[in-house]
Design an enzyme around this catalytic site. Structure first.
Site, PDB file in Angstrom:
ATOM      1  N   GLU A 165      43.067  36.154  85.252  1.00  0.00           N
ATOM      2  CA  GLU A 165      42.605  36.466  86.652  1.00  0.00           C
ATOM      3  C   GLU A 165      42.998  35.102  87.704  1.00  0.00           C
ATOM      4  OE1 GLU A 165      37.447  36.674  87.375  1.00  0.00           O
ATOM      5  OE2 GLU A 165      38.182  34.545  87.165  1.00  0.00           O
ATOM      6  N   GLU A 375      35.387  42.188  83.076  1.00  0.00           N
ATOM      7  CA  GLU A 375      34.005  41.238  83.407  1.00  0.00           C
ATOM      8  C   GLU A 375      33.334  41.854  84.197  1.00  0.00           C
ATOM      9  OE1 GLU A 375      34.588  37.390  84.476  1.00  0.00           O
ATOM     10  OE2 GLU A 375      35.729  36.674  82.665  1.00  0.00           O
TER      11      GLU A 375
END
Length: 472
Positions: A165, A375
């Site tokens: 991320e 995720e």
């Protein structure tokens, strides 16, 4: 795994080193930036830390056994840079190497494919003191660290991710100011961070290929598809600006091997200029990934900029706060509110359909890459019943919908090859602390970190079995 190009669909769960390992100062581990922040900063608003967390460092065998019993065939976890190289550069800590060797071997002994992320937010403190990801030398330092990891673990690890991320990490550090070193509304640093992180990713990808390993390597993005309020007056411009701000600085280098062509134009509008490597055209070209990991939780729902000042918002206090997620990125766009979409206790939209639109957006615009959902989860307050069971029916309902939208995208041609539920067990949820729980396994933080499978653990086990039977 014998052949990464011919593998079954991967069903697993995910954690990150600082969030689950504990043992923050054991066996030669160096000080991490999050250690320093948690122990010293008044920005640690919930007054919690990851010193012990759920103690995966000492209890990994129990946790991996529970993954196997739950039908999972893969586990995504990250390495702690400061556990492997205590000061970020230089001498290797062999005790840290030994720990990760034990974890990897335990996974393989239990039929669980390790999916290893090199960097998930937890920078060695020594490098943070050198400017962290604003220092252009970070890419080379990261590449040297990555090479050590490939040398020590690459014979067994076949799925690697470089950075986790980079967009959201930079947003929290430089815009929201809730992650260390807690800069607020700093657009210059927000963009430079992403550039340096993606250059580091590209150098690591190139190095992995030069070393001749037979695995695959990718990067992980907090996939947030841009969707427009129907009342938006300049939809083409707003989409382009919001997509650049949230996605393009990551997806263009990772999947297209170049910086976004629109970058200079939009950075000029923001009053930002990047400090660039003289060789970055070749570096990004050679650093295209084998797959993209998407962490899917929500979308970017936006509209025209209406003249407000630069502002961002998040909620790290949960139910005790009325804040919701949103932003005003002057002079480009701002967040819109959809009254038909509920929000969780932390002010985030609950919209399982964004799984389908996120996957298909990447599939259609980036030449059908290999995709892992690295995720997807649901955070909630939870209390066990009299028998110690967590009846997390909301999680089961929502994640079931997310997964169905993922499978629909797969049926519609997207190359989705795995799903990782966040998280394997309850753990430290960054600045939110421990009350915000995501795990399939309940951790009793007040009673010797006792592990108890939640209702969702049994649901996920049965769901995996159902899909594996369908796959044949």
């Amino acid at each position: 795994m014998d052949n990464v190009n011919n593998m079954p669909f991967l069903w697993g769960s995910a954690t990150a080193s600082y969030q689950c390992e504990g043992a923050w100062n054991e066996d030669g581990k160096g000080l991490g930036e999050w250690d320093f922040f948690s122990h010293t900063s008044n920005k640690n608003i919930n007054h919690v830390d990851g010193d012990v967390s759920c103690d995966f460092y000492h209890r990994y065998e129990e946790d991996i056994r529970m993954m196997k019993e739950g039908g999972q065939n893969t586990y995504r976890f990250s390495l702690s840079w400061s556990r492997i190289i205590p000061t970020g550069i230089g001498e290797v800590n062999e005790e840290g190497i030994d720990f990760y060797n034990r974890v990897i071997d335990c996974c393989l002994e239990n039929g669980i494919e390790p999916n290893v992320t090199l960097f998930h937010y937890d920078l060695p403190f020594t490098l943070a003191c050198k400017g962290g990801w604003l220092n252009n030398d970070m890419a080379e330092w990261f590449c040297k660290y990555a090479k050590i990891c490939f040398e020590r673990f690459g014979d067994r690890v076949k799925i690697w991710a470089t950075v986790n991320e980079p967009h959201f990490y930079s947003y929290c550090v430089n815009m929201l100011g809730n992650y260390p070193p807690n800069r607020s509304l700093d657009v210059q640093s927000y963009m430079q961070f992403q550039y340096n992180l993606m250059r580091a990713s590209a150098l690591a990808v190139r190095t992995y290929r030069q070393m001749g390993y037979d695995g695959i390597i990718g990067a992980v993005h907090d996939g947030g598809v841009v969707e427009l309020d129907p009342a938006t007056e300049h939809p083409d411009d707003v989409f382009r600006y919001a997509d650049f701000f949230a996605n393009r600085m990551i997806l263009a280098p990772a999947l297209q091997g170049q910086l976004p062509p629109e970058m200079d134009e939009i950075l000029e509008k923001l009053g930002v200029s990047l400090y660039r490597s003289p060789n970055d055209v070749e570096e990004f070209r050679d650093g295209k990934v084998d797959f993209i990991g998407l962490n899917v939780y929500c979308r970017e729902y936006v509209t025209d900029w209406h003249g407000g000042e630069l502002a961002v918002s998040a909620n790290n206090k949960g139910g005790s706060s009325k804040k919701v997620e949103g932003k005003c990125i002057a002079p480009l766009f701002e967040s819109a509110r959809d009254s038909n979409v509920p929000r969780n206790k932390w002010g985030r939209e609950i919209l399982p359909g964004c799984m389908y639109s996120t996957i298909m957006d990447v599939h259609e615009r980036y030449d059908a890459p290999r995709i892992f959902i690295t995720e997807n989860g649901h955070g909630a307050y939870e209390q066990p019943d009299a028998d110690g069971m967590i009846h997390d029916d909301d999680r089961i309902e929502l994640l079931g919908q997310f997964i169905e939208h993922m499978m629909r995208a797969k049926r519609d041609g997207a190359r989705v090859e795995g799903y990782y539920l966040w998280s394997t067990m309850d753990l430290y949820s960054w600045i939110n602390g421990y009350e915000k729980r995501y795990g399939l396994v309940h951790i009793d933080f007040e009673n010797n970190l006792e592990r108890t499978p939640k209702k969702s653990w049994y649901w996920y086990r049965d769901l995996i079995s159902k899909y594996q039977e369908q796959e044949g």
